[in-house]
Design an enzyme around this catalytic site. Structure first.
Site, PDB file in Angstrom:
ATOM      1  CG  ASN A  97      14.934 -12.120 -19.699  1.00  0.00           C
ATOM      2  OD1 ASN A  97      14.548 -13.141 -20.298  1.00  0.00           O
ATOM      3  ND2 ASN A  97      15.062 -10.984 -20.324  1.00  0.00           N
ATOM      4  CE  LYS A 119      16.934 -19.261  -3.727  1.00  0.00           C
ATOM      5  NZ  LYS A 119      17.013 -20.468  -2.802  1.00  0.00           N
ATOM      6  N   GLY A 120      19.607 -15.059  -7.731  1.00  0.00           N
ATOM      7  CA  GLY A 120      20.838 -14.814  -8.588  1.00  0.00           C
ATOM      8  C   GLY A 120      21.184 -16.240  -9.312  1.00  0.00           C
ATOM      9  CB  THR A 164      25.156 -10.720 -15.944  1.00  0.00           C
ATOM     10  OG1 THR A 164      25.497  -9.437 -16.279  1.00  0.00           O
ATOM     11  CG2 THR A 164      26.169 -11.469 -15.581  1.00  0.00           C
ATOM     12  CD  GLU A 181      29.094 -16.269  -9.091  1.00  0.00           C
ATOM     13  OE1 GLU A 181      28.577 -15.069  -9.120  1.00  0.00           O
ATOM     14  OE2 GLU A 181      30.183 -16.805  -9.342  1.00  0.00           O
ATOM     15  CB  ILE A 238      13.633 -17.032 -13.409  1.00  0.00           C
ATOM     16  CG1 ILE A 238      14.150 -18.338 -12.708  1.00  0.00           C
ATOM     17  CG2 ILE A 238      14.197 -16.778 -14.818  1.00  0.00           C
ATOM     18  CD1 ILE A 238      15.530 -17.920 -12.061  1.00  0.00           C
ATOM     19  CE  LYS A 267      14.489 -15.328 -26.218  1.00  0.00           C
ATOM     20  NZ  LYS A 267      14.046 -14.594 -27.366  1.00  0.00           N
ATOM     21  CG  PHE A 283      33.712 -15.157 -16.910  1.00  0.00           C
ATOM     22  CD1 PHE A 283      32.538 -15.599 -17.132  1.00  0.00           C
ATOM     23  CD2 PHE A 283      34.449 -14.841 -17.957  1.00  0.00           C
ATOM     24  CE1 PHE A 283      31.698 -15.531 -18.275  1.00  0.00           C
ATOM     25  CE2 PHE A 283      34.033 -14.722 -19.277  1.00  0.00           C
ATOM     26  CZ  PHE A 283      32.561 -15.071 -19.377  1.00  0.00           C
TER      27      PHE A 283
END
Ligand code: FES
Ligand code: FES
Lengths: 747, 176
Positions: A634, A704-705, A470, A708, A632, A636, A243
């Site tokens: 994945n 985009k990620g 992650t 966070e 996205i 899950k 983190f």
């Protein structure tokens, strides 16, 4: 077997190792003759070591050596050598460098012994005498010493005001001035920081480190100990959470390396849980917001200022006050960001650094404004919705926040809300609803990858990135397998090894976009090569075929126009006599294209809380969040990332607080009994929706990620719900029972 | 007071390292061991027997990462000394799968993505199995309470709960 994997809810490829205990973390590598190091921490916050007496400890049989500043060999001369890829401006801390104490729990010695128990015992026998100097660890009392929060740091945007705040604020009809506070927090990954360093016969080192960047650890060790990079191998296949705590090399790496080099033996150093509070935290901020609006809710002026803390030796900066211009349409925005240097260790990026805290204050203030305007808080957000980053005067590369608001509000049932605070009860519980927006940066960083296809159709892809939970292994596998039309079982992803091609630190929600793109590119290269080879086969249907003419599917190269025309990939390898195909590539962001846009992820968060009117106990009962994070990869693992973020938000809102005892200048609740982290019983029902939109500006693969964004906004939504439940505004995190009690009963 | 030795160093040390013989059955294998009195079960597993599947997250009984099954009951292995368990039977994460494959709870952790970094996972899995046999968890709230000794900093709780619910259901169906 279908070979389109991207976007599917695939199980983690490293799941089997994790559920059987065979996934190995940094402290779990063994070597013949391995010895154990235990770190001794300073008992004072500032001063000098007058004397350090190791005599008794060294008498104990089995104790091999005690490293202190007195006997540590001369190392790199310059501060600069201690800089790492995530260093803020300043001069990094140098362990065992001198007798000077710069912060409480500073590592001052390393006891090395044959067993862990012995080392721990011997550490208690080391006597230290200090010359104590007066320390200052109080941010709130030192604001007049504040300096400008500026300096160069990757990802940091220095504050920049636009328009004329003062004038606009004065002229406006509705004004709000408010102040928010939150305590310090520590990352506390479940795995404590550890390094196992193996001294190799040729003088090289094999290092198992807990890190978010094996190349960063290698660079650090190489610079300080003057060892050529190619003689250092840093390996980190599994990281038990980080983190942000693994973005900088922590001192156990220095200690274990020092001891291994000096003793020429394998050494393991694992920090204790209290020591996990000794190297960097999410800094306290004291934030002031001034908002001005016209009666219809249009923002006329916003001022966001923050005071934060840093060490004496480094100026840690993060983006706390930079969010209003990105979230709202307002012409006059003032941003002020100041730092106070205190006698503590430098703060350290912690999940959504700056964003989690800055947006907390902003979105809480927006809620206050909504009540002042007698307006639905959601409507206020929509009234000020912006398709342009006001600071950069650039459009967003993609933004589906409006849709996020809509979806989340509907799922939550927001339209049923009684606007009146303290209006809803359930037995002796007061029920409150609150909402907030979230925002985080979306970035692609340069990354390299390599891949090797074997004659049997097995593929290996690698990049020196990390998987801290992650899902990096899994998405690398999915992308590689889909690109070459292979089943995931035939693909192995490698990471956490410094001999692999370059990747930047695993952090800031950049890895999927960056490493994912590199993996895609390198597999594209292999695909091109395969097609070319396929064209050379006698009677090949693919003579002169272009990539656009074919697809890679079900282990075949298939004619796009005619499914019945295909060649198995293994056939191509066989007929062309290819043992393997190996490729390497670099994926660089398209800066020109990216610079035309502001690039962010967004979220809408709705929260329900129930507060016992008699006892003040607060329970978050529901969180509904909708996320705009591009494509996205994945369903899950991305869901799990957001889930984790929301849990962090609940924890931040109600529990986490690293409590500084100013008398000692030490975080006093430095264990998991006293530092509260949300546990299973604290969990609400959590509903997550992705509002997907591929963003090919942020990254060629549309990502985009998600690391966070799940956290940002959650604490504000909860705080706003607490207000709605009780009619009292608690402007300081964590919102604990005592604060709620005094507020609730003050009615 | 930890800085004031209550005995001479020699005394403490010789007491501490005088090895005692114990035998343990760990994951079905019997071990005859010479252990020092100050070695916890957790350190015995991780540092002395190289069974690193059991994790250390605090060493103080505050996180649950070190949960193992001792005589079928879930315990924090960092809070108990090895010499106290002569003759005991221990199951760790390494002992749950057999030739038929994974324990159903292990498989369910994978299916429900009930972990991220995986560090708390061995403890969560052992805790789940221990909880089922305790027979105390009846409701969702019970499950949440009774699993709260296992911290997951990655925040996989809601997926872990799904696993526990499923496992309880299966257990009920198997034991009429
Ligand atoms: S390591 Fe045993 S409870 Fe944390
Ligand atoms: S999976 Fe990382 S701590 Fe639980």
């Amino acid at each position: 077997m279908a070979t389109n994997h991207i976007g599917k809810p695939k199980n983690r490829v490293d799941g089997l190792k994790k559920v059987t205990g065979s996934a190995k973390y940094a402290a779990e590598f063994n070597a013949p003759g391995l010895v154990h190091g235990v770190v001794i921490s300073s008992a004072i916050a500032k001063g000098r070591i007058k004397a350090i007496d190791t005599h008794d400890a060294l008498e104990i049989e089995g104790v091999l050596h005690i490293f202190t500043h007195e006997n540590t060999p001369g190392l790199a001369w310059f501060d600069l050598s201690y800089k790492d890829m995530d260093s803020p401006p300043g001069a990094p801390f140098r362990p065992l460098h001198s007798d000077e104490i710069q912060f409480n729990m500073q590592p001052i010695a390393l006891v090395v012994a044959e067993t862990l128990e012995l080392a721990r015992f011997a550490a208690l026998r080391v006597k230290v005498e200090y010359e104590v100097e007066t320390h200052n660890t109080k941010l709130a009392d030192s604001l007049d010493e504040a300096i400008e929060g500026k300096g160069f740091r990757a990802g940091f945007e220095p504050p920049k005001s636009i328009g004329k705040f003062e004038e606009a604020y004065e002229a406006a009809d509705i004004k709000l001035e408010t102040e928010y506070f939150h305590g310090a927090e520590h990352h506390n990954p479940m795995e404590m920081h550890a390094s196992t360093v193996i001294y190799e016969e040729d003088g090289g080192l094999t290092i198992y480190d807990k890190t978010q960047g094996v190349l960063n650890s290698r660079h650090y060790v190489s610079m300080i100990f003057g060892i050529k990079r190619k003689k250092i191998k840093v390996i980190s296949p599994f990281v038990g959470g980080a983190f942000g705590s693994g973005l900088r090399p922590q001192y156990q790496l220095f200690m274990a390396t020092l001891a291994a080099l000096e003793l020429k033996r394998p050494v393991k150093v694992e920090l204790t849980r209290p020591q996990m509070f000794s190297f960097g935290h999410r800094p306290i901020t004291i934030q002031k917001l001034k908002l001005a609006a016209s009666p219809d809710g249009s923002l006329q002026a916003v001022s966001h200022s923050a005071y934060s803390e840093t060490s004496r030796f480094e100026k840690y900066v993060e983006n706390v006050v930079n969010w209003p211009k990105k979230l709202y349409r307002c012409e006059n925005v003032e941003e002020i960001y100041k730092l106070v240097q205190l006698d503590m260790y430098t703060p350290l990026d912690m999940r959504a650094p700056g964003g989690a805290t800055g947006v907390y204050a902003l979105e809480s203030a927006m809620d206050e404004l909504a009540y002042k305007l007698n307006m639905n808080p959601l409507e206020l957000r929509l009234r000020n919705y912006t398709d342009e980053d006001k600071g950069k005067e650039k459009p967003f590369s993609s933004k589906t926040l409006k849709e996020c608001y809509r979806v989340a509000a509907e799922k939550f049932g927001w339209s049923q809300r009684n606007p009146e605070p303290r209006s809803t009860r359930e037995g002796h519980n007061l029920v409150g609803w609150g909402m907030a927006s979230g925002i985080w940066d979306a970035m692609q960083t340069p990354a390299r990858a390599k891949a090797r296809l074997s004659a049997d159709g097995k593929l290996e892809v690698g990049s020196a990135t990390a998987d801290i939970g992650t899902g990096t292994y899994t998405i690398m596998t999915q992308i590689a397998a889909e690109t070459l039309g292979l089943p995931m079982e035939q693909v192995t992803a490698k990471l956490g090894d410094s001999s692999l091609p370059f990747a930047f630190l695993e952090g800031g929600s950049t890895t999927a976009a960056s490493v994912g793109t590199a993996v895609k590119y390198v597999c594209d290269k292999i695909a091109r090569k395969l097609l070319k080879e396929a064209g050379k086969i006698d009677d090949s249907p693919f003579k002169g075929a272009k990539m656009e003419d074919v697809v890679f599917r079900d282990e075949n190269i298939v004619d796009k126009q005619d499914d019945s025309v295909f060649i198995p990939i293994t056939e191509v390898m066989k007929l062309r006599g290819l043992g393997t195909i190996q490729k390497k590539t670099t994926a660089l962001p398209n800066f020109l294209k990216q610079n035309k846009y502001s690039r962010n992820t967004h979220s809408a968060v709705f929260a329900e809380v129930k507060i016992d009117e008699d006892l003040g106990t607060i329970k978050v009962t529901r969180i509904v969040t909708a996320i705009d994070a591009g494509r996205i990869l994945n369903a899950k693992t991305a869901h799990s990332q957001i889930l984790g973020g929301v849990v962090w938000g609940v924890s931040m809102a109600l529990e986490e607080d690293s409590f500084m005892d100013h008398h000692y200048g030490r975080f006093i609740n430095h264990d998991l009994a006293e530092y509260h982290i949300a546990v299973n019983a604290d969990m609400p029902d959590i509903d997550i929706t992705f509002v997907e939109e591929e963003d090919h500006v942020v990254s060629p693969i549309g990502v985009k990620g998600v690391g966070e964004i799940g956290l940002v906004g959650v604490a504000a939504a909860i705080g706003n719900a607490v207000y709605h439940a009780t009619g009292k505004r608690i402007r300081s995190l964590p919102i604990t029972l005592d604060k709620a009690m005094s507020e609730v009963s003050a009615i | 007071m930890r800085n004031q030795p209550h005995e001479t160093i020699e005394d403490v040390r010789s007491d501490a390292i005088e090895k005692h013989h114990i035998s343990l059955t760990i994951n079905g294998t019997s071990y005859n061991l010479e252990v020092e009195p100050w070695t916890s079960v957790l350190d015995l597993l991780r540092e002395h027997l190289n069974l690193t599947g059991t994790k250390k997250g605090c060493d103080h009984g505050q996180c649950g990462a070190c949960t193992i099954l001792l005589e079928g009951k879930r315990i924090n292995s960092c809070l108990t000394l090895a010499i106290m368990h002569d003759g005991a039977e221990i199951t760790t994460i390494e002992g749950l799968a057999n030739n038929d494959g994974l324990h159903p709870v292990q498989q369910a952790f994978i299916e429900h993505d009930a972990f991220q970094c995986g560090y708390c996972t061995p403890g969560q899995i052992c805790s789940t199995i221990g909880l089922i046999h305790e027979g105390k968890a009846k409701t969702l709230d019970d499950i949440r309470d009774l699993m709260s000794g296992n911290i997951c900093r990655c925040g996989a709780y809601n997926n872990i709960v799904k696993v526990v619910q499923e496992a309880l259901e299966n257990h009920k169906n198997q034991t009429p």
